[in-house]
Design a protein around this motif. Structure first.
Motif, short mmCIF file in Angstrom:
data_model
loop_
_atom_site.label_atom_id
_atom_site.label_comp_id
_atom_site.label_asym_id
_atom_site.label_seq_id
_atom_site.Cartn_x
_atom_site.Cartn_y
_atom_site.Cartn_z
N VAL A 114 -20.67 -1.81 -31.93
CA VAL A 114 -21.75 -0.68 -31.56
C VAL A 114 -21.31 0.14 -30.65
N ARG A 115 -21.75 1.46 -30.98
CA ARG A 115 -21.34 2.66 -29.94
C ARG A 115 -22.72 3.28 -29.59
N LEU A 139 -21.59 6.77 -40.99
CA LEU A 139 -21.82 5.85 -40.14
C LEU A 139 -23.32 5.54 -40.35
N ARG A 140 -23.44 4.20 -40.12
CA ARG A 140 -24.82 3.70 -40.10
C ARG A 140 -25.47 3.84 -38.63
N MET A 148 -15.56 0.97 -39.64
CA MET A 148 -16.91 0.62 -39.96
C MET A 148 -16.87 -1.04 -40.13
N SER A 149 -17.93 -1.87 -39.50
CA SER A 149 -17.72 -3.39 -39.57
C SER A 149 -18.33 -3.67 -41.10
N ASP A 154 -21.65 -5.56 -34.43
CA ASP A 154 -20.45 -5.15 -33.84
C ASP A 154 -19.30 -4.26 -34.89
N HIS A 191 -27.86 -3.38 -41.06
CA HIS A 191 -27.09 -3.36 -39.64
C HIS A 191 -26.59 -1.81 -39.51
N THR A 223 -20.54 -5.48 -42.38
CA THR A 223 -21.95 -6.26 -42.12
C THR A 223 -22.96 -6.05 -42.99
N TRP A 273 -22.51 -3.66 -26.97
CA TRP A 273 -21.96 -2.66 -27.34
C TRP A 273 -20.58 -2.46 -26.83
N ASP A 323 -23.91 1.09 -36.91
CA ASP A 323 -22.95 1.04 -36.12
C ASP A 323 -22.93 1.85 -34.66
N LEU A 327 -28.44 -3.92 -34.91
CA LEU A 327 -26.94 -3.49 -34.53
C LEU A 327 -25.95 -4.35 -34.84
#
Length: 241
Positions: free
Chosen positions: A78-79, A32-33, A1-2, A76, A8, A4, A106, A10, A74
Protein backbone atom coordinates in the motif's frame (compact mmCIF):
# COMPACT_ATOMS: atom_id res chain seq x y z
CA UNK A 1 0.99 -4.30 -8.63
CA UNK A 2 0.02 -6.97 -6.09
CA UNK A 3 -1.88 -10.03 -7.22
CA UNK A 4 -4.91 -9.55 -4.99
CA UNK A 5 -8.66 -9.71 -5.26
CA UNK A 6 -10.30 -7.23 -7.58
CA UNK A 7 -11.87 -5.27 -4.71
CA UNK A 8 -8.47 -4.37 -3.22
CA UNK A 9 -6.40 -1.38 -4.13
CA UNK A 10 -2.76 -0.32 -4.16
CA UNK A 11 -2.84 3.42 -3.47
CA UNK A 12 -4.63 5.39 -0.75
CA UNK A 13 -5.12 9.01 -1.80
CA UNK A 14 -6.31 11.10 1.14
CA UNK A 15 -7.42 14.71 1.50
CA UNK A 16 -7.55 15.20 -2.22
CA UNK A 17 -8.95 18.59 -3.09
CA UNK A 18 -9.08 19.56 -6.78
CA UNK A 19 -5.38 18.84 -7.41
CA UNK A 20 -5.60 15.50 -5.64
CA UNK A 21 -8.58 14.54 -7.74
CA UNK A 22 -6.36 15.00 -10.77
CA UNK A 23 -3.82 12.77 -9.08
CA UNK A 24 -6.43 10.06 -8.55
CA UNK A 25 -7.27 10.28 -12.25
CA UNK A 26 -3.62 9.87 -13.24
CA UNK A 27 -3.14 6.88 -10.92
CA UNK A 28 -6.26 5.16 -12.23
CA UNK A 29 -5.28 5.91 -15.82
CA UNK A 30 -1.87 4.36 -15.14
CA UNK A 31 -3.54 1.12 -14.06
CA UNK A 32 -3.15 1.47 -10.30
CA UNK A 33 -6.01 0.61 -8.00
CA UNK A 34 -6.92 3.56 -5.81
CA UNK A 35 -8.82 4.18 -2.59
CA UNK A 36 -9.74 7.88 -2.41
CA UNK A 37 -10.84 9.44 0.88
CA UNK A 38 -12.42 12.84 0.39
CA UNK A 39 -14.45 15.04 2.73
CA UNK A 40 -14.91 18.04 0.41
CA UNK A 41 -18.27 17.63 -1.34
CA UNK A 42 -17.06 19.88 -4.17
CA UNK A 43 -14.71 17.12 -5.34
CA UNK A 44 -17.09 14.18 -5.14
CA UNK A 45 -18.64 14.66 -8.58
CA UNK A 46 -15.22 14.68 -10.28
CA UNK A 47 -14.18 11.55 -8.40
CA UNK A 48 -17.42 9.79 -9.31
CA UNK A 49 -16.70 10.55 -12.98
CA UNK A 50 -13.24 8.99 -12.60
CA UNK A 51 -14.85 6.00 -10.91
CA UNK A 52 -17.23 5.56 -13.84
CA UNK A 53 -14.49 6.00 -16.43
CA UNK A 54 -12.20 3.41 -14.82
CA UNK A 55 -14.46 0.69 -13.39
CA UNK A 56 -12.86 -1.29 -10.59
CA UNK A 57 -9.86 1.01 -10.24
CA UNK A 58 -11.17 3.65 -7.83
CA UNK A 59 -12.96 3.14 -4.52
CA UNK A 60 -14.44 6.39 -3.20
CA UNK A 61 -14.87 6.80 0.56
CA UNK A 62 -16.57 10.08 1.41
CA UNK A 63 -15.72 11.22 4.92
CA UNK A 64 -13.16 12.48 7.40
CA UNK A 65 -9.74 10.80 7.16
CA UNK A 66 -9.53 10.74 10.97
CA UNK A 67 -12.57 8.49 11.26
CA UNK A 68 -12.48 6.59 7.96
CA UNK A 69 -10.73 3.22 7.90
CA UNK A 70 -9.31 2.65 4.44
CA UNK A 71 -7.08 -0.30 5.38
CA UNK A 72 -9.86 -2.85 4.93
CA UNK A 73 -10.02 -1.90 1.25
CA UNK A 74 -6.24 -2.05 0.74
CA UNK A 75 -3.83 -4.89 0.05
CA UNK A 76 -0.04 -5.01 0.19
CA UNK A 77 1.93 -3.15 -0.95
CA UNK A 78 0.00 0.00 0.00
CA UNK A 79 1.17 3.51 -0.83
CA UNK A 80 -0.44 6.46 0.93
CA UNK A 81 -0.47 9.79 -0.89
CA UNK A 82 -2.07 12.69 0.96
CA UNK A 83 -2.51 16.43 0.81
CA UNK A 84 -3.97 16.65 4.30
CA UNK A 85 -5.49 19.63 6.06
CA UNK A 86 -2.61 20.85 8.19
CA UNK A 87 -4.69 20.73 11.37
CA UNK A 88 -4.96 16.90 11.19
CA UNK A 89 -1.78 16.01 9.30
CA UNK A 90 0.41 15.46 12.35
CA UNK A 91 -2.25 13.41 14.16
CA UNK A 92 -2.69 11.08 11.20
CA UNK A 93 1.07 10.74 10.74
CA UNK A 94 1.54 9.72 14.39
CA UNK A 95 -1.26 7.15 14.03
CA UNK A 96 0.41 5.59 11.00
CA UNK A 97 3.85 5.61 12.60
CA UNK A 98 2.77 4.10 15.92
CA UNK A 99 0.85 1.10 14.69
CA UNK A 100 1.14 -1.76 17.20
CA UNK A 101 1.88 -4.17 14.35
CA UNK A 102 4.91 -3.69 12.12
CA UNK A 103 5.39 -3.77 9.21
CA UNK A 104 2.24 -1.70 8.97
CA UNK A 105 -0.39 -1.96 6.24
CA UNK A 106 1.47 0.70 4.23
CA UNK A 107 4.79 0.42 2.40
CA UNK A 108 5.38 4.10 1.70
CA UNK A 109 3.78 7.48 2.33
CA UNK A 110 4.13 10.72 0.42
CA UNK A 111 2.56 13.50 2.47
CA UNK A 112 2.26 17.28 2.28
CA UNK A 113 3.04 19.27 5.42
CA UNK A 114 3.82 22.79 6.43
CA UNK A 115 7.52 23.27 5.75
CA UNK A 116 8.19 23.72 9.47
CA UNK A 117 6.64 20.30 10.23
CA UNK A 118 8.49 18.67 7.34
CA UNK A 119 11.77 20.00 8.70
CA UNK A 120 10.96 18.48 12.10
CA UNK A 121 10.32 15.07 10.56
CA UNK A 122 13.76 14.84 8.92
CA UNK A 123 15.72 16.80 11.57
CA UNK A 124 18.93 15.43 13.09
CA UNK A 125 19.81 15.35 16.81
CA UNK A 126 21.25 18.61 18.06
CA UNK A 127 19.05 20.84 15.91
CA UNK A 128 16.19 22.97 17.17
CA UNK A 129 13.80 21.21 14.77
CA UNK A 130 14.60 17.76 16.20
CA UNK A 131 11.75 16.38 18.29
CA UNK A 132 9.10 13.71 18.79
CA UNK A 133 8.17 13.53 15.10
CA UNK A 134 11.85 13.15 14.15
CA UNK A 135 12.38 10.20 16.48
CA UNK A 136 9.17 8.31 15.71
CA UNK A 137 9.51 8.86 11.95
CA UNK A 138 13.17 7.91 11.70
CA UNK A 139 12.85 4.89 13.99
CA UNK A 140 10.64 2.97 11.57
CA UNK A 141 11.21 4.74 8.25
CA UNK A 142 13.71 6.26 5.90
CA UNK A 143 12.51 9.84 5.47
CA UNK A 144 13.37 12.67 3.11
CA UNK A 145 11.92 15.92 1.85
CA UNK A 146 11.11 15.33 -1.80
CA UNK A 147 10.73 19.03 -2.58
CA UNK A 148 9.47 22.30 -1.16
CA UNK A 149 6.19 23.82 -2.35
CA UNK A 150 5.81 27.62 -2.37
CA UNK A 151 2.62 29.25 -1.14
CA UNK A 152 1.98 30.51 -4.67
CA UNK A 153 1.33 26.90 -5.78
CA UNK A 154 -2.06 27.03 -4.00
CA UNK A 155 -5.19 29.09 -4.63
CA UNK A 156 -5.76 30.96 -2.44
CA UNK A 157 -2.14 30.94 -1.26
CA UNK A 158 -1.66 30.01 2.43
CA UNK A 159 0.50 32.07 4.77
CA UNK A 160 3.10 29.28 5.04
CA UNK A 161 5.31 27.32 2.67
CA UNK A 162 4.85 23.58 2.34
CA UNK A 163 6.97 20.54 1.62
CA UNK A 164 6.35 17.03 0.35
CA UNK A 165 7.84 14.36 2.60
CA UNK A 166 8.44 10.76 1.54
CA UNK A 167 8.45 7.92 4.08
CA UNK A 168 9.74 4.47 3.13
CA UNK A 169 8.75 1.91 5.76
CA UNK A 170 11.53 -0.35 7.03
CA UNK A 171 10.85 -4.07 7.41
CA UNK A 172 12.13 -3.80 10.97
CA UNK A 173 12.60 -0.67 13.11
CA UNK A 174 16.19 0.52 13.25
CA UNK A 175 16.52 -0.34 16.95
CA UNK A 176 14.52 -2.60 19.30
CA UNK A 177 11.79 -0.90 21.33
CA UNK A 178 8.10 -1.25 22.16
CA UNK A 179 6.25 1.47 20.31
CA UNK A 180 3.99 2.60 23.16
CA UNK A 181 6.86 2.78 25.64
CA UNK A 182 9.13 4.58 23.19
CA UNK A 183 6.49 7.16 22.35
CA UNK A 184 5.87 7.78 26.07
CA UNK A 185 9.58 8.32 26.79
CA UNK A 186 10.06 10.58 23.78
CA UNK A 187 6.95 12.67 24.45
CA UNK A 188 7.87 13.24 28.10
CA UNK A 189 11.45 14.16 27.24
CA UNK A 190 10.37 16.75 24.67
CA UNK A 191 7.52 18.15 26.76
CA UNK A 192 10.22 19.98 28.72
CA UNK A 193 13.00 20.06 26.15
CA UNK A 194 14.83 22.95 27.82
CA UNK A 195 15.35 20.90 30.95
CA UNK A 196 18.06 18.31 31.48
CA UNK A 197 16.78 14.77 31.09
CA UNK A 198 16.94 14.09 34.81
CA UNK A 199 14.55 16.99 35.40
CA UNK A 200 12.27 16.33 32.44
CA UNK A 201 11.79 12.63 33.24
CA UNK A 202 11.93 12.44 37.02
CA UNK A 203 8.17 12.77 37.44
CA UNK A 204 7.48 9.75 35.23
CA UNK A 205 10.19 7.16 35.93
CA UNK A 206 11.61 5.59 39.08
CA UNK A 207 15.24 5.17 37.99
CA UNK A 208 16.06 8.17 35.82
CA UNK A 209 19.67 8.90 36.79
CA UNK A 210 20.86 5.35 37.33
CA UNK A 211 18.97 4.11 34.28
CA UNK A 212 20.43 6.74 31.99
CA UNK A 213 23.96 6.21 33.28
CA UNK A 214 23.65 2.44 32.77
CA UNK A 215 23.22 2.96 29.01
CA UNK A 216 25.86 5.68 28.73
CA UNK A 217 23.51 8.67 28.59
CA UNK A 218 24.42 11.55 30.89
CA UNK A 219 21.37 12.78 32.87
CA UNK A 220 22.53 16.35 32.19
CA UNK A 221 21.87 16.04 28.46
CA UNK A 222 18.74 17.48 26.88
CA UNK A 223 16.05 15.87 24.75
CA UNK A 224 17.19 17.42 21.47
CA UNK A 225 20.68 15.89 21.84
CA UNK A 226 19.53 12.26 22.25
CA UNK A 227 19.76 9.99 19.20
CA UNK A 228 17.03 7.62 18.04
CA UNK A 229 19.15 4.68 19.19
CA UNK A 230 19.56 6.22 22.65
CA UNK A 231 15.82 6.85 22.97
CA UNK A 232 15.17 3.20 22.14
CA UNK A 233 17.68 2.14 24.81
CA UNK A 234 16.03 4.52 27.30
CA UNK A 235 12.64 2.98 26.58
CA UNK A 236 14.01 -0.42 27.56
CA UNK A 237 15.74 0.61 30.78
CA UNK A 238 13.53 3.27 32.39
CA UNK A 239 10.87 2.06 34.82
CA UNK A 240 7.60 3.97 34.91
CA UNK A 241 6.18 5.10 38.22
Amino acid sequence: MSNTAANHFDVAVIGLGPVGSLGALLFAEAGLRVVAIEKDSRCIEALEEIQATFPGRLKLLQGDALSTNASEHLADPVRIIANLPYNIGTELLVRWLTSKTWPSFWQSMTLMFQKEVANRIVASPGSKAYGRLSVMSQWRCDTKIAFNVPATAFTPPPKVESALVHFEALKEPKFPAEVEVLEFVVSKAFNQRRKMLRGALKGYFQNVEEGLLSIGVLPTRRAEDITVQEYCAMSQILIRK
